[in-house]
Design an enzyme around this catalytic site. Sequence first.
Site, PDB file in Angstrom:
ATOM      1  N   SER A 129       2.095   1.062  -4.099  1.00 35.11           N
ATOM      2  CA  SER A 129       1.733   0.163  -3.386  1.00 35.11           C
ATOM      3  C   SER A 129       0.335  -0.390  -3.788  1.00 35.11           C
ATOM      4  O   SER A 129      -0.607   0.432  -4.165  1.00 35.11           O
ATOM      5  CB  SER A 129       1.702   0.025  -1.973  1.00 35.11           C
ATOM      6  N   TYR A 142       0.936   5.201   5.833  1.00 33.85           N
ATOM      7  CA  TYR A 142       1.520   4.709   4.706  1.00 33.85           C
ATOM      8  C   TYR A 142       0.536   4.517   3.569  1.00 33.85           C
ATOM      9  O   TYR A 142       1.004   4.994   2.296  1.00 33.85           O
ATOM     10  CB  TYR A 142       2.178   3.138   5.083  1.00 33.85           C
TER      11      TYR A 142
END
Length: 253
Positions: A129, A142
């Site tokens: 990401s 995350y």
Amino acid sequence: MRGLKNKNAVVTGGSKGIGAAIVSRLIEEGVNVFSLSRSIHDKILGANYFKCDVSNEDDVINVINKISKICDNIDILVNNAGIEKYAKLGDTDTKTWQEIIDVNMNSIYIVSREVIKHMKTGSIVNISSVQANIVTRNAAAYVTSKHAIIGITKSIAVDYGPGIRCNAVLPGTIDTPLVDMAARLEVGDDPEKISKKKAEWGNLYPMKRIGRPEEVASAVAFLASDESSFITGSSIYVDGGLSVLAPVSTPDK
Ligand code: NAI
């Protein structure tokens, strides 16, 4: 793209969002696709689906064993499955932390380890990401998992070259059920408000919109193909320029 036709690919989390777009694109390129998902909703025509929780070691070992009996060499692995939950480190309980790390990071270790046994040559693509670089608030577990994916990617690249290449793709906000869920947490269930929220996020990007799953799938197809034959250990941003935009104002004359 060169070198994709008739290859065998394993894609994790291929039932929706970015994973479904990757499955579709690889099928279009003539790849034989095996999709691993915890839940199987809408099957994409032409893909082989296996129910598998990628954070469960026994599940993964069983499924990869089955796939290895169907095909000679697994040529492509796309580690895409992922989850997101929102909290600062101090507000994240151990169970939630462990779940996010297991699904987003440990699964890449387990699935790659099992696939590499059946990959004489090939390409591994890990979906990280933009949060492996720039970081939003309230996403401690995350963010940690997405940073770790860069390390796993580099280790596989240096340990398994020249036969196996391994790269990461770093998407910005992409229009998927995961992002709908994030918007819903902010504005509730009204579809109009959800669209407005996503447009608002998009406006923060140099490209003035959020991305489409197919735009991530294009980068994955490139990294899986022979078109990227000298690229390994790298990260490719598919983030509409977000990560290079400095959050400061400057005069425009
Ligand atoms: P999504 O929630 O729309 O789809 C996730 C997929 O992963 C689903 O098919 C789901 O069944 C599967 N999955 C989740 N946990 C699993 C498990 N334990 N075992 C097997 N399959 C499992 O998410 P989206 O947006 O398509 O995200 C895909 C990947 O892209 C994730 O790794 C996510 O972190 C990453 N990403 C997404 C961004 C976005 O804005 N949508 C931005 C940056 C990265």
